[in-house]
Design a protein around this motif. Structure first.
Motif, mmCIF file in Angstrom:
data_model
loop_
_atom_site.group_PDB
_atom_site.id
_atom_site.type_symbol
_atom_site.label_atom_id
_atom_site.label_comp_id
_atom_site.label_asym_id
_atom_site.label_seq_id
_atom_site.Cartn_x
_atom_site.Cartn_y
_atom_site.Cartn_z
ATOM 1 N N GLY A 47 0.812 -1.214 0.000
ATOM 2 C CA GLY A 47 0.000 0.000 0.000
ATOM 3 C C GLY A 47 0.844 1.262 0.000
ATOM 4 N N VAL A 48 1.967 1.236 0.713
ATOM 5 C CA VAL A 48 2.876 2.385 0.742
ATOM 6 C C VAL A 48 3.432 2.649 -0.654
ATOM 7 C CG1 VAL A 48 5.075 3.246 1.623
ATOM 8 C CG2 VAL A 48 3.472 2.108 3.172
ATOM 9 N N VAL A 49 3.879 1.593 -1.322
ATOM 10 C CA VAL A 49 4.444 1.741 -2.667
ATOM 11 C C VAL A 49 3.406 2.335 -3.615
ATOM 12 C CG1 VAL A 49 5.282 0.480 -4.676
ATOM 13 C CG2 VAL A 49 6.183 -0.053 -2.394
ATOM 14 N N GLN A 50 2.194 1.817 -3.536
ATOM 15 C CA GLN A 50 1.135 2.321 -4.424
ATOM 16 C C GLN A 50 0.847 3.798 -4.176
ATOM 17 O OE1 GLN A 50 -2.645 0.312 -3.949
ATOM 18 N NE2 GLN A 50 -3.294 0.819 -6.018
ATOM 19 N N PHE A 51 0.802 4.187 -2.896
ATOM 20 C CA PHE A 51 0.501 5.577 -2.559
ATOM 21 C C PHE A 51 1.609 6.517 -3.024
ATOM 22 C CE2 PHE A 51 0.828 9.077 0.601
ATOM 23 C CZ PHE A 51 -0.390 9.695 0.367
ATOM 24 N N ILE A 52 2.852 6.166 -2.731
ATOM 25 C CA ILE A 52 3.962 7.046 -3.097
ATOM 26 C C ILE A 52 4.119 7.118 -4.612
ATOM 27 C CG2 ILE A 52 6.476 7.327 -2.944
ATOM 28 C CD1 ILE A 52 6.259 6.272 -0.076
ATOM 29 N N ALA A 53 3.947 5.990 -5.294
ATOM 30 C CA ALA A 53 4.057 5.982 -6.757
ATOM 31 C C ALA A 53 3.010 6.889 -7.394
ATOM 32 C CB ALA A 53 3.929 4.555 -7.278
ATOM 33 N N ARG A 54 1.861 7.020 -6.732
ATOM 34 C CA ARG A 54 0.801 7.882 -7.250
ATOM 35 C C ARG A 54 1.222 9.348 -7.273
ATOM 36 N NH1 ARG A 54 -4.030 7.713 -3.500
ATOM 37 N NH2 ARG A 54 -3.998 9.949 -3.186
ATOM 38 N N TRP A 55 2.046 9.743 -6.302
ATOM 39 C CA TRP A 55 2.462 11.140 -6.188
ATOM 40 C C TRP A 55 3.785 11.432 -6.876
ATOM 41 C CZ3 TRP A 55 -0.650 14.917 -4.595
ATOM 42 C CH2 TRP A 55 -1.760 14.586 -3.804
ATOM 43 N N ALA A 56 4.585 10.407 -7.104
ATOM 44 C CA ALA A 56 5.943 10.607 -7.635
ATOM 45 C C ALA A 56 5.893 10.825 -9.147
ATOM 46 C CB ALA A 56 6.814 9.399 -7.302
ATOM 47 N N ARG A 57 5.986 12.076 -9.567
ATOM 48 C CA ARG A 57 5.942 12.445 -10.986
ATOM 49 C C ARG A 57 7.116 13.375 -11.262
ATOM 50 N NH1 ARG A 57 -0.229 14.448 -10.277
ATOM 51 N NH2 ARG A 57 -1.146 12.473 -9.641
ATOM 52 N N PRO A 58 8.158 12.872 -11.913
ATOM 53 C CA PRO A 58 8.364 11.541 -12.479
ATOM 54 C C PRO A 58 8.597 10.481 -11.390
ATOM 55 C CG PRO A 58 10.366 12.827 -12.645
ATOM 56 C CD PRO A 58 9.309 13.762 -12.129
ATOM 57 N N ALA A 59 8.821 9.242 -11.817
ATOM 58 C CA ALA A 59 8.877 8.096 -10.906
ATOM 59 C C ALA A 59 10.242 8.006 -10.230
ATOM 60 C CB ALA A 59 8.551 6.806 -11.650
ATOM 61 N N SER A 60 10.539 8.985 -9.397
ATOM 62 C CA SER A 60 11.808 9.004 -8.667
ATOM 63 C C SER A 60 11.548 9.536 -7.270
ATOM 64 C CB SER A 60 12.841 9.863 -9.391
ATOM 65 O OG SER A 60 12.358 11.187 -9.567
ATOM 66 N N VAL A 61 12.279 8.996 -6.282
ATOM 67 C CA VAL A 61 12.055 9.332 -4.880
ATOM 68 C C VAL A 61 13.391 9.642 -4.217
ATOM 69 C CG1 VAL A 61 11.209 8.506 -2.648
ATOM 70 C CG2 VAL A 61 10.011 7.845 -4.747
ATOM 71 N N LEU A 62 13.425 10.736 -3.475
ATOM 72 C CA LEU A 62 14.521 11.049 -2.563
ATOM 73 C C LEU A 62 13.993 10.825 -1.158
ATOM 74 C CD1 LEU A 62 17.299 12.248 -1.756
ATOM 75 C CD2 LEU A 62 16.229 14.509 -1.875
ATOM 76 N N GLU A 63 14.525 9.810 -0.458
ATOM 77 C CA GLU A 63 14.092 9.577 0.915
ATOM 78 C C GLU A 63 15.132 10.140 1.875
ATOM 79 O OE1 GLU A 63 12.543 6.278 4.147
ATOM 80 O OE2 GLU A 63 13.247 5.557 2.192
ATOM 81 N N LEU A 64 14.700 11.066 2.713
ATOM 82 C CA LEU A 64 15.566 11.663 3.727
ATOM 83 C C LEU A 64 15.397 10.876 5.020
ATOM 84 C CD1 LEU A 64 14.941 15.461 3.017
ATOM 85 C CD2 LEU A 64 16.713 13.947 2.081
ATOM 86 N N GLY A 65 16.487 10.254 5.473
ATOM 87 C CA GLY A 65 16.409 9.343 6.606
ATOM 88 C C GLY A 65 16.056 7.949 6.135
ATOM 89 N N VAL A 66 16.800 7.446 5.159
ATOM 90 C CA VAL A 66 16.469 6.162 4.530
ATOM 91 C C VAL A 66 16.698 4.992 5.459
ATOM 92 C CG1 VAL A 66 18.752 5.835 3.503
ATOM 93 C CG2 VAL A 66 16.743 4.828 2.388
ATOM 94 N N GLY A 67 17.573 5.139 6.460
ATOM 95 C CA GLY A 67 17.806 4.064 7.410
ATOM 96 C C GLY A 67 18.313 2.794 6.757
ATOM 97 N N THR A 68 17.701 1.672 7.112
ATOM 98 C CA THR A 68 18.114 0.371 6.585
ATOM 99 C C THR A 68 17.375 0.009 5.300
ATOM 100 O OG1 THR A 68 16.489 -0.856 7.887
ATOM 101 C CG2 THR A 68 18.625 -0.426 8.924
ATOM 102 N N GLY A 69 16.618 0.956 4.752
ATOM 103 C CA GLY A 69 15.932 0.706 3.483
ATOM 104 C C GLY A 69 14.567 0.073 3.612
ATOM 105 N N ARG A 70 13.942 0.197 4.769
ATOM 106 C CA ARG A 70 12.641 -0.426 5.010
ATOM 107 C C ARG A 70 11.609 -0.037 3.955
ATOM 108 N NH1 ARG A 70 8.217 1.159 8.019
ATOM 109 N NH2 ARG A 70 9.263 3.112 8.528
#
Length: 268
Positions: A47-70
């Motif tokens: 569900g998280v992937v689907q939600f974030i992909a909906r907003w990511a235009r273009p399909a790229s994400v910068l995660e601040l505080g990526v941690g262990t990659g959860r």
């Protein structure tokens, strides 16, 4: 003090630090070894992937505080380009050791000055990571840095807990995580509502010894977050109950806020 039921607020009190210059450095290194065991099942990742992909235009994400990659690993597995920034080498080492880590561009750095010159369809600050910055000024710098790295039409997504007043008794709380014959793990907390800070000590007493780890959070309520985002040139596009985009309940323990760029001002 009193024992309380775990909440989104209680969970984040043992989260890692992502900032290397603003007062909470080294906490991520302390927690890297146990982070996945504590939080791997926290979210509905599909569900998280689907939600974030909906907003990511273009399909790229910068995660601040990526941690262990959860979150970064499932996002990259779904085909999004993911750059993850964290101040903790130990957290990034854990990420790089996981299957699929080659799809995530892991970078060591400060979330207020992320080492990323390119722009992204989405900047993600999950799991109340923004609250680990020590004050409003640092949080404002972080949101400004996030806004500067958004592609046209892109979105900033910020997840943060909302403090539960029932969790605190005279400004203190005590959450017992585990109690067995030979070990006890608990977190004691102190709340300063005027400063909007929470300080905690996580105490683990086991047959191997006693370990105490401090943490400090400067929480931001949604109304203040909206104002900080506006100062960074962003406006609220939606608010949700979690990172799957569920509806915000009447008494939320967590809020996920989505911001997009303000329209340019017209000529007078």
């Amino acid at each position: 003090m009193r024992s309380v039921v775990p909440t989104a607020e209680a969970a984040v009190l043992t989260q890692h630090s992502v900032d290397d210059t603003d007062g909470s450095a080294a906490y991520g290194d302390d927690w890297a070894e146990v982070y996945d065991a504590l939080y791997d099942g926290r979210d509905d990742l599909a569900g998280v992937v689907q939600f974030i992909a909906r907003w990511a235009r273009p399909a790229s994400v910068l995660e601040l505080g990526v941690g262990t990659g959860r979150l970064a690993l499932p996002l990259s597995a779904a085909g999004l380009r993911v750059v993850g920034v964290d101040a903790s080498p130990a957290m990034l080492d854990r990420l790089r050791a996981k299957a699929g880590a080659e799809r995530v561009e892991a970078r060591l750095g400060d979330m207020c000055e992320p080492p990323a010159d390119e722009v992204f369809g989405c900047v993600l600050i999950a799991f109340s990571t923004l609250f680990l910055l020590p004050d409003q000024a640092a949080q404002r710098r972080c949101l400004r840095a996030a806004a500067d790295r958004l592609a046209p039409g892109g979105a900033l997504i910020v997840e943060g807990f909302i403090p539960d007043p029932n969790r605190w008794h005279n400004g203190h709380s005590l959450h017992v995580e585990r109690w067995q014959a030979d070990q006890v793990v608990m977190t004691a907390g102190r709340l300063d509502p005027a400063a909007q800070t929470i300080e905690t000590l996580r105490v683990a007493h086991t047959p191997h010894g006693t370990r105490v780890i401090p943490n400090r959070l400067r929480y931001v309520l949604p109304a203040e977050l909206d104002l900080l985002a506006e100062c960074a040139g962003l406006r609220l596009a939606g608010r949700y109950g979690d990172l799957t985009g569920s509806a915000l309940p009447e008494l939320p323990s967590t809020a996920v806020s989505v911001y997009t760029a303000l329209p340019p001002r017209s000529e007078p």
